[in-house]
Design an enzyme around this catalytic site. Structure first.
Site, PDB file in Angstrom:
ATOM      1  CG  HIS A 108      -2.435  -0.993   1.387  1.00 29.56           C
ATOM      2  ND1 HIS A 108      -3.109  -1.116   0.700  1.00 29.56           N
ATOM      3  CD2 HIS A 108      -2.231  -2.329   1.467  1.00 29.56           C
ATOM      4  CE1 HIS A 108      -3.976  -2.066   0.784  1.00 29.56           C
ATOM      5  NE2 HIS A 108      -2.882  -2.736   1.273  1.00 29.56           N
ATOM      6  CE  LYS A 110      -5.793  14.359   0.090  1.00 28.12           C
ATOM      7  NZ  LYS A 110      -5.551  13.145  -0.122  1.00 28.12           N
ATOM      8  NE  ARG A 111      -3.096   9.856  10.121  1.00 27.68           N
ATOM      9  CZ  ARG A 111      -2.450   9.437  10.572  1.00 27.68           C
ATOM     10  NH1 ARG A 111      -3.102   8.441  11.172  1.00 27.68           N
ATOM     11  NH2 ARG A 111      -1.396   9.458  11.542  1.00 27.68           N
ATOM     12  CE  LYS A 134      -2.012  10.815   3.096  1.00 24.85           C
ATOM     13  NZ  LYS A 134      -2.256  10.038   1.869  1.00 24.85           N
ATOM     14  CB  THR A 171     -10.091   4.819  -0.860  1.00 25.95           C
ATOM     15  OG1 THR A 171      -9.287   5.296   0.207  1.00 25.95           O
ATOM     16  CG2 THR A 171      -8.941   4.013  -1.613  1.00 25.95           C
ATOM     17  CE  LYS A 202     -13.256   6.199   0.718  1.00 32.16           C
ATOM     18  NZ  LYS A 202     -12.677   6.535   2.296  1.00 32.16           N
TER      19      LYS A 202
HETATM   20  C1  26W Z   1       4.146   1.032   9.326  1.00 31.73           C
HETATM   21  C2  26W Z   1       3.969   1.978   9.862  1.00 31.73           C
HETATM   22  C3  26W Z   1       2.560   2.035   8.789  1.00 31.73           C
HETATM   23  C4  26W Z   1       1.096   1.987   9.093  1.00 31.73           C
HETATM   24  C5  26W Z   1       0.322   2.239   7.890  1.00 31.73           C
HETATM   25  C6  26W Z   1       2.819   2.347   7.628  1.00 31.73           C
HETATM   26  C7  26W Z   1       2.170   2.266   6.391  1.00 31.73           C
HETATM   27  C8  26W Z   1       1.163   1.784   6.287  1.00 31.73           C
HETATM   28  C9  26W Z   1      -0.577   1.728   5.364  1.00 31.73           C
HETATM   29  C10 26W Z   1       0.286   1.180   4.180  1.00 31.73           C
HETATM   30  C11 26W Z   1      -0.076   3.520   5.133  1.00 31.73           C
HETATM   31  C12 26W Z   1      -1.623   3.476   4.144  1.00 31.73           C
HETATM   32  O1  26W Z   1      -2.832   3.759   4.530  1.00 31.73           O
HETATM   33  N1  26W Z   1      -1.788   3.892   3.423  1.00 31.73           N
HETATM   34  C13 26W Z   1      -2.495   3.974   1.528  1.00 31.73           C
HETATM   35  O2  26W Z   1      -3.495   3.033   1.457  1.00 31.73           O
HETATM   36  C14 26W Z   1      -4.020   3.152   0.588  1.00 31.73           C
HETATM   37  C15 26W Z   1      -5.620   1.477   0.452  1.00 31.73           C
HETATM   38  O3  26W Z   1      -4.809   0.801  -0.416  1.00 31.73           O
HETATM   39  C16 26W Z   1      -4.233   4.170  -0.242  1.00 31.73           C
HETATM   40  O4  26W Z   1      -5.327   4.240  -1.509  1.00 31.73           O
HETATM   41  C17 26W Z   1      -3.443   5.343   0.000  1.00 31.73           C
HETATM   42  O5  26W Z   1      -2.845   5.375  -1.206  1.00 31.73           O
HETATM   43  C18 26W Z   1      -2.176   4.759   0.597  1.00 31.73           C
HETATM   44  O6  26W Z   1      -1.654   5.597   1.631  1.00 31.73           O
END
Ligand code: 26W
Length: 834
Positions: free
Chosen positions: A363, A554-555, A560, A662, A666
């Site tokens: 992701h 968004k975060r 971003k 995503t 929406k």
């Molecule tokens: C280990 C810390 C950590 C925690 C969560 C690293 C990375 C994450 C996630 C992978 C971050 C995340 O939410 N990624 C998002 O995933 C969405 C669903 O696929 C995508 O639409 C977003 O672009 C992406 O940033």
């Protein structure tokens, strides 16, 4: 709340709901006139709804068991579910009956629904995607389980004090959770630490892991109701519980209280969700959380498989395990451990079964998000798993060298073990090697995964890499969140789109229908008024419903580029101050999103937005044209109100950094226009609707990559006088007069490196934004036409489509339709002692 009894149509269902609600108030909650609160009323209604789910839930399990169906197991450390009540009621088709039933008793259903706290068991995109997937899996009748952790505290509650983010604990279970069922009988013991004993037995090494500490995981189940109320799947969340036995040693030493205390510490495992996304931190508790939930989930999957009484090599015919990023990747060595140490299979056979069972979804393209565990940490917590990982790596590298003779660097990059002063275990490498499928979440992202992130792997395993463009559930994000637009659409093209979202393209001709356009604008206006009301209640901010809503939620992250948006607002501010602006409808710039608590620059971005907001909103000459608001505590429920109200959706990440996005989808299906870069799934949105119906700007991912070596932000700033002035104003301290130097870290990142190319894209962003404003100001009708074309072109972005692709290409699962039983006549029979 009105106490006036209203008279609604007679319906037996409505009458039954009223009665069940009243009985739950009395018998489940003992809420008499002195104890009846909004919480007891919400809970009683939730129970009354839950009663209408349980039977189909049971029936779904029974049918899936009896048909020996293959099941999908979606392993995810995050499920960002939001509220359950309205979604369940709509999926059950009970909306009118529930509203009427409550009205008959003098309550407004909408007010009861507002009592429910969000289940915020996720950070952002990855967690919300998991939630959308569960909705689609159930609606598509695919037998499936979500597996995760029942965090006592979800994502923190964000408050804003003097412009700064502060974090408060999210005690979402304080008043209980009527949507969960504790399954005290489904409980597994998970070990940590200790040592591995080797025994030579009939010519074969037998390994036994003797763990030092144990924790138990108890299952808590939440029903996932498919649309139409037929299939009800399960989200099974594990809660950590201390084991009941004492550690002999400690007990004999006589410190009874200390022994109990240390036992309770084990329950910390499921206390709190880590609030980081994109920045990985090697925290021991996080590793333990990951193993805890993986071990419980696999034990549960294995238990279910063993009922089949078939051979282990059949496991991939009965189970597909999908790893939501690398967070659950210990599932690979854990399954190997079960098959080899406990079930006594040979390595080769165990490995074949494991690889055929596992799938991995990546992701993120951010290198700092890739999980790596210090070898020493794994060794002390999971000694047997580390051995297995070494063996996997050894065998894999033997295979891989033939692809890269004389290229030791390639082998180094392929290795699960990162060499160096302190060795690290790379979980992404493990995930690719240990699964039959690795997918990205948008076309561009999947291409960059093979080209940039894992080029060597794509040589070794060309057939494993694939794309599954993300989607969202139109049921929550359109049908539930925007009922007026939803019924307008159904009136035009029928309601087939609810379960067959491709049909939304039938809306295209309505873009040419002047009445439809007018109605669309009226609905948008109502959504704004609704959102304004919500925001006023939720955070006390007063927004103008007669302005254009320009929204970035968004975060908060530098990639971003909320800063790009902020810089453009400063630019507009200067134009207004200098009287250089005309043709401009009043615009409300809305921001929302949480920053990771340790992410200094992200927190500063929030502070900067709030300081800019203060300057602008306090200036009566300026606020007539633009106002700026940062909405505290953005979450699923706020998104459901805000997105339908949005005119312009900001999707402005540096190209090549947002895996998919995503939120973009929406907004699209709610009739917002997008201003955005060619990044993530926004690229595919442009393909579907046509670039001319979006505001696309900025450098492409490939252009950014080519620019990287010689990029100098200073050049871009000095070359453009207006941008230069923007920076001069920001750097002069204009937005932090009483707070000298607070923005220095932001200034430094921007001027020294500008890792995210703000200044390379700011001019085209500002121009593109002008175009959007011009169209909105001068031709609402043309705007509406484009918005309708966007909705009509959003068919690809349903998570139903995404899930069907996973089901066909990765999981090889089929639909198992469940009959909807009206009567539950066997209830007594089932209760009888066997
Ligand atoms: C280990 C810390 C950590 C925690 C969560 C690293 C990375 C994450 C996630 C992978 C971050 C995340 O939410 N990624 C998002 O995933 C969405 C669903 O696929 C995508 O639409 C977003 O672009 C992406 O940033």
């Amino acid at each position: 709340m009105g106490t006036q009894e209203q008279h609604t149509r007679f319906s037996p269902t409505k009458a039954a709901i009223s009665l069940d609600f009243a009985e739950h108030l009395k018998y489940s909650l003992d809420a008499d006139e002195f104890h009846n609160t909004d919480i007891t009323r919400y809970t009683a209604l939730a129970y009354a709804i839950r009663d209408r789910i349980i039977h189909q839930w049971h029936k779904s399990r029974e049918t899936q068991r009896e048909t020996g169906s293959k099941r999908v197991y979606y392993l995810s450390l995050e499920f960002l579910m939001g509220r359950a009540m309205t979604n369940n009621i709509i999926n059950l088709g009970l909306e009118n009956e529930v509203k009427d039933a409550m009205a008959d008793l003098g309550y407004a259903y909408e007010e009861l629904a507002e009592v429910e706290p969000d289940a915020g068991l996720g950070n952002g995109g990855l967690g919300r995607l998991a939630a959308c997937f569960l909705d689609s899996l159930a609606t598509l009748d695919i037998p499936s389980y979500g597996y995760g952790i029942r965090y006592n505290y979800g994502i923190f509650k964000q408050q804003v004090r003097n412009g700064w983010q502060t974090e408060q604990p999210d005690n979402w279970l304080r008043h209980g959770n009527p949507w969960e069922i504790a399954r005290e009988d489904i409980i597994f013991t998970v070990g940590f630490g200790g040592e591995v004993r080797t025994l030579r037995e009939s010519g074969r090494d037998q390994y036994t892991w003797i763990s030092a500490d144990q924790v138990q995981g108890v299952a808590y189940d939440m029903p996932i109701v498919g649309y139409g109320g037929k299939t009800v799947n399960t989200l099974r969340l594990w809660s950590a519980k201390a084991t009941d036995e004492f550690n002999f040693q400690e007990f004999n030493e006589g410190d009874y209280v200390e022994a109990v205390r240390s036992k309770i510490l084990a329950e910390n495992l499921s206390q709190v969700l880590y609030p980081n996304d994109t920045l990985y931190m090697g925290k021991e508790l996080r590793l333990k959380q990951q193993y805890f939930f993986v071990a419980c989930s696999l034990a549960d999957i294995v238990r279910r498989f063993k009922r089949q009484e078939t051979s282990w090599k059949e496991l991939p015919k009965f189970a597909a395990i999908q790893l939501n990023d690398t967070h659950p990747s210990l599932a690979i060595p854990e399954l190997m451990r079960i098959l080899i140490d406990l079930e006594h299979l040979e390595w080769e056979e165990a490995w074949d079964i494991t690889v055929r069972t596992m799938g991995y979804t990546n992701h993120t393209l951010m290198p700092e998000a890739l999980e790596k565990w210090p070898l020493t940490m794994l060794e002390s917590i999971l000694p047997r798993h580390l051995q297995i990982i070494f063996e996997i790596n050894h065998r894999f590298l033997q295979h891989a060298v033939s692809f890269f003779p004389l290229r030791p660097q390639a082998i180094e990059r392929l290795s699960i073990v990162e060499e160096g002063p302190s060795k690290q275990i790379r979980m992404a490498n493990l995930s690719i090697i240990g699964s039959h499928s690795t997918n990205g979440v948008a076309e561009l992202h999947s291409r960059l995964l093979t080209e940039r992130m894992f080029p060597e792997f794509s040589v070794v395993f060309p057939d494993r890499f694939n794309n599954k463009t993300n989607g969202i559930t139109q049921r929550r994000w359109l049908l539930d969140a925007n009922p007026l637009l939803a019924s307008k659409i159904s009136e035009a093209i029928g309601d087939g789109w609810i379960t067959d979202y491709e049909r939304i393209k039938d809306l295209e001709p309505f873009a040419e229908d002047a009445n439809f356009r007018t109605d669309f604008l009226t609905i948008k206006q109502k959504a704004k008024e609704h959102a304004v009301e919500f925001i006023k209640k939720d955070c006390g901010l007063i927004l103008r419903p007669d302005s254009m809503f320009d929204v970035q939620v968004k975060r908060i992250h530098e990639y971003k580029r909320q800063l790009l948006n902020a810089l453009n607002i400063i630019l507009l501010y200067q134009r207004i101050k200098e009287g250089r602006i005309q043709d401009f409808s009043p615009t409300t710039f809305i921001f929302g999103g949480k920053a990771a608590p340790g992410y200094v620059n992200a927190k500063l971005i929030i502070k900067l937005i709030n300081n800019i907001a203060k300057v602008i909103n306090d200036d009566s000459a300026v606020r007539e044209l633009i106002s700026v608001h940062f909405l505290p505590n953005y979450r699923v429920t706020m998104a459901e109100r805000l997105i339908p109200a949005t005119d312009l959706s900001e999707q402005i990440s540096t190209a090549g950094f947002e895996a998919s996005g995503t939120g973009n989808m929406k907004f699209m299906c709610n009739g917002a226009l997008t201003i955005g870069t060619m990044d993530g799934a926004t690229v595919e949105m442009a393909e579907e609707v046509g670039r001319q119906h979006m505001f696309i700007f900025g450098h492409s991912a490939d252009e950014i990559e080519r620019m990287r070596a010689q990029y100098d932000p200073y050049e871009w700033i000095t070359r453009d006088p207006e941008i230069r002035k923007v920076m001069d104003l920001f750097l002069s301290g204009y937005f932090n007069v009483m707070e000298p130097h607070i923005f220095d870290p932001l200034r430094q990142s921007l001027l020294n490196e500008d890792r995210y190319f703000h200044f390379a894209d700011l001019r085209s962003y500002a121009d593109s934004h002008d175009e959007a404003t011009f169209l909105y100001t001068n031709n609402k009708d043309a705007w509406a036409k484009k918005a309708i074309l966007n909705i009509a072109a959003s068919g690809k972005f349903s998570s139903d489509r995404t899930i069907m692709e996973y089901a066909n290409d990765i999981w090889k699962t089929r639909r198992v339709p469940i009959d909807r039983d009206q009567s539950a006549s066997s209830t007594l029979k089932a209760a009888r002692k066997k």
